[in-house]
Write a protein that holds these residues in place. Structure first.
Motif, PDB file in Angstrom:
ATOM      1  N   ARG A  44      -4.206  -1.066  -3.856  1.00 34.89           N
ATOM      2  CA  ARG A  44      -3.022  -1.447  -3.197  1.00 34.89           C
ATOM      3  C   ARG A  44      -2.495  -2.119  -4.559  1.00 34.89           C
ATOM      4  O   ARG A  44      -2.528  -2.237  -5.439  1.00 34.89           O
ATOM      5  N   SER A  49       0.838  -1.755   0.381  1.00 36.01           N
ATOM      6  CA  SER A  49       0.728   0.376  -0.384  1.00 36.01           C
ATOM      7  C   SER A  49       1.074   1.321   0.006  1.00 36.01           C
ATOM      8  O   SER A  49       2.100   1.055   0.278  1.00 36.01           O
ATOM      9  N   ALA A  84      -8.339  -2.528  -6.078  1.00 38.40           N
ATOM     10  CA  ALA A  84      -9.700  -2.011  -6.561  1.00 38.40           C
ATOM     11  C   ALA A  84      -9.324  -0.634  -5.432  1.00 38.40           C
ATOM     12  O   ALA A  84      -9.344   0.929  -5.664  1.00 38.40           O
ATOM     13  N   ASP A  85      -8.715  -1.597  -4.351  1.00 36.47           N
ATOM     14  CA  ASP A  85      -8.786  -0.377  -3.177  1.00 36.47           C
ATOM     15  C   ASP A  85      -7.810   0.398  -3.613  1.00 36.47           C
ATOM     16  O   ASP A  85      -6.458   0.695  -2.389  1.00 36.47           O
TER      17      ASP A  85
END
Length: 89
Positions: A41, A9, A38-39
């Motif tokens: 990372r 991340s 999608a987040d």
């Protein structure tokens, strides 16, 4: 043969992180993949020698020049999840 999954991340998308991780993995003789999540990372699955995995993890904690790595989470993985070579998804 060891296998590990890394979740990286920080500023790791849009900075050549996956392609650079692929270069590192291939140089270390690892197989697996690197893909964006999608987040925000990047997920990296790597399979090979335990020493090579440790070297890849050290690199993942730095990343390429334009990246900013805030955290790397490692999990054990199943070696059968990796295909041949190392691909970017």
């Amino acid at each position: 043969m060891s296998a590990a999954r890394y979740f990286v991340s920080g500023k790791v998308q849009g900075v050549w992180f996956r392609a650079s991780a692929r270069e590192q993995a291939l140089a270390l003789g690892l197989r697996g993949y690197a893909r964006n999540l999608a987040d925000g990372r990047v997920e990296v699955l790597a399979v090979g020698d335990a020493t090579a995995l440790a070297q890849l993890e050290t690199w993942l904690r730095r990343g390429p020049a334009n990246a900013r790595v805030d955290d790397v989470r490692r999990e054990d993985a199943d070696a059968s999840e990796a295909g041949e070579g190392f691909v970017c998804g």
